[in-house]
Design a protein around this motif. Structure first.
Motif, PDB file in Angstrom:
ATOM      1  N   LEU A 106       0.822  -1.208   0.000  1.00 20.94           N
ATOM      2  CA  LEU A 106       0.000   0.000   0.000  1.00 20.94           C
ATOM      3  C   LEU A 106       0.860   1.264   0.000  1.00 20.94           C
ATOM      4  CD1 LEU A 106      -2.799  -1.066   2.509  1.00 20.94           C
ATOM      5  CD2 LEU A 106      -3.100  -0.583   0.080  1.00 20.94           C
ATOM      6  N   LEU A 141     -11.059  -4.184   0.305  1.00 20.71           N
ATOM      7  CA  LEU A 141     -10.039  -3.183  -0.016  1.00 20.71           C
ATOM      8  C   LEU A 141      -8.800  -3.357   0.847  1.00 20.71           C
ATOM      9  CD1 LEU A 141     -12.205   0.046  -0.474  1.00 20.71           C
ATOM     10  CD2 LEU A 141     -11.504  -1.617  -2.176  1.00 20.71           C
ATOM     11  N   ILE A 142      -8.990  -3.834   2.064  1.00 18.83           N
ATOM     12  CA  ILE A 142      -7.856  -3.997   2.970  1.00 18.83           C
ATOM     13  C   ILE A 142      -6.843  -4.981   2.386  1.00 18.83           C
ATOM     14  CG2 ILE A 142      -7.145  -4.645   5.303  1.00 18.83           C
ATOM     15  CD1 ILE A 142      -8.813  -2.086   5.151  1.00 18.83           C
ATOM     16  N   ARG A 151      -6.508  -5.568  -0.798  1.00 12.58           N
ATOM     17  CA  ARG A 151      -6.149  -5.129  -2.138  1.00 12.58           C
ATOM     18  C   ARG A 151      -6.906  -5.848  -3.246  1.00 12.58           C
ATOM     19  NH1 ARG A 151      -1.726  -7.077  -0.208  1.00 12.58           N
ATOM     20  NH2 ARG A 151      -1.257  -8.199  -2.119  1.00 12.58           N
ATOM     21  N   ASN A 182      -9.531   2.548   8.405  1.00  8.73           N
ATOM     22  CA  ASN A 182      -8.555   2.934   7.388  1.00  8.73           C
ATOM     23  C   ASN A 182      -9.156   3.042   5.995  1.00  8.73           C
ATOM     24  OD1 ASN A 182      -6.443   2.960   9.303  1.00  8.73           O
ATOM     25  ND2 ASN A 182      -6.197   0.749   9.092  1.00  8.73           N
ATOM     26  N   LEU A 183     -10.433   3.383   5.912  1.00  2.00           N
ATOM     27  CA  LEU A 183     -11.068   3.593   4.619  1.00  2.00           C
ATOM     28  C   LEU A 183     -11.540   5.037   4.511  1.00  2.00           C
ATOM     29  CD1 LEU A 183     -13.287   0.412   4.097  1.00  2.00           C
ATOM     30  CD2 LEU A 183     -11.001   0.858   3.205  1.00  2.00           C
ATOM     31  N   HIS A 190      -9.091   2.861   0.154  1.00  2.29           N
ATOM     32  CA  HIS A 190      -8.194   2.711   1.297  1.00  2.29           C
ATOM     33  C   HIS A 190      -7.420   4.009   1.501  1.00  2.29           C
ATOM     34  CE1 HIS A 190      -5.074   1.221   3.960  1.00  2.29           C
ATOM     35  NE2 HIS A 190      -5.792   0.139   4.147  1.00  2.29           N
TER      36      HIS A 190
END
Length: 289
Positions: free
Chosen positions: A82, A135-136, A138, A153-154, A267
């Motif tokens: 990330l 999304l965490i 990927r 964390n979004l 993210h």
């Protein structure tokens, strides 16, 4: 001692989902392949990771400890990727956007065409599923979701509110609008898991005894085609249903069977990536109109 990270990933997903079949679906491979990778990891480490019964898998004590260690490694690897992606300053490259089946067909084509006109070096990859993209881990860079995300964390942005109604052919709508609405049985084209859909319909004012599922499919575009043939009513976003010329709304314009909100999600680390930020801002502006 050494092991293959792909074998470890197969074990991680199997442990987290509870079955080889579910893991194979997430990893987009076959069940035997996942099974072989888990067995290869067990052989590499010299331990038994799962106790196997006829229909279930259970982690052994050694498997639980190894799962915890591998989850920590996976998080570190995800963070590194990330951060690396977040450092990209060029618009050239691929951005993966997770969307539903109907959005992939009716919403995204015109937007992707406009994006390509704005930036020829940009490639949009559509991850199409009615399930929520992770999304965490990927699975996608950006997602359009029909519910408010709760993961940490979004970055999220509300795009708007929408209504859902039942749509069928004019002939089918006429038949059921002429009948006693409290008594007529409604032919419904539904999803494979009917419990949630039944709850939506009942909460929307349709008595449970009126619901008759005439066909079930998790491919939502087939709902539209079946409805156009007059087989039954499809549950569709009102704005979408009105764009299908062969279909009419069963209920009055101000009625809604189900209300939902649409959200654009990314993210937080990826917001530092110029390419992803460009697509995110573009979608936010166009979809919130």
């Amino acid at each position: 001692m050494d092991f293959d990270w792909d074998d470890a990933k197969a074990f991680l997903v199997t442990a987290e989902t509870g079955s080889l079949t579910a893991a194979a679906k997430l990893l987009r491979t076959s069940q035997p392949t996942v099974g072989r990778r888990v067995a290869a990891l067990e052989e590499s480490l010299g331990v038994v990771l799962f106790e196997r019964s006829k229909n279930s898998l259970f982690l052994t004590p050694q498997g639980e400890r190894i799962l915890e260690a591998l989850q920590g490694m996976e998080q570190v690897a995800n963070n590194v990727i990330l951060v690396a992606k977040g450092a990209t300053e060029s618009l050239a490259g691929t951005v993966t956007v997770a969307v539903s089946q109907v959005d992939a067909c009716f919403t995204m084509p015109a937007l992707i065409n406009e994006l390509k006109q704005l930036e020829q070096t940009l490639q949009v990859k559509l991850e199409v599923s009615n399930d929520s993209a992770d999304l965490i881990h990927r699975n996608a860079d950006i997602a359009i979701r029909n519910f408010r995300p709760t993961e940490e964390n979004l970055i999220i942005r509300k795009l708007g509110d929408a209504k859902v109604n039942l749509f069928g052919t004019p002939e089918l709508c006429a038949i059921h609008s002429e009948r006693d609405n409290a008594a007529s049985t409604l032919p419904i084209i539904g999803f494979l898991e009917t419990d949630y859909l039944t709850k939506i319909l009942v909460d929307g004012g349709i008595a449970k005894e009126r619901i008759n599922y005439v066909c079930l499919s998790d491919f939502q575009l087939s709902h539209i085609e079946l409805a156009k043939l007059g087989l039954g009513f499809a549950l569709l976003p009102t704005k979408l249903g009105k764009k299908v010329p062969e279909l009419n709304c069963l209920f009055p314009k101000d009625h809604s069977v189900y209300d939902y909100s649409t959200w654009l999600v990314c993210h937080s680390e990826l917001r530092h990536n110029q390419r992803i930020r460009f697509v995110y801002d573009f979608l936010a502006e166009r979809l919130s109109r």
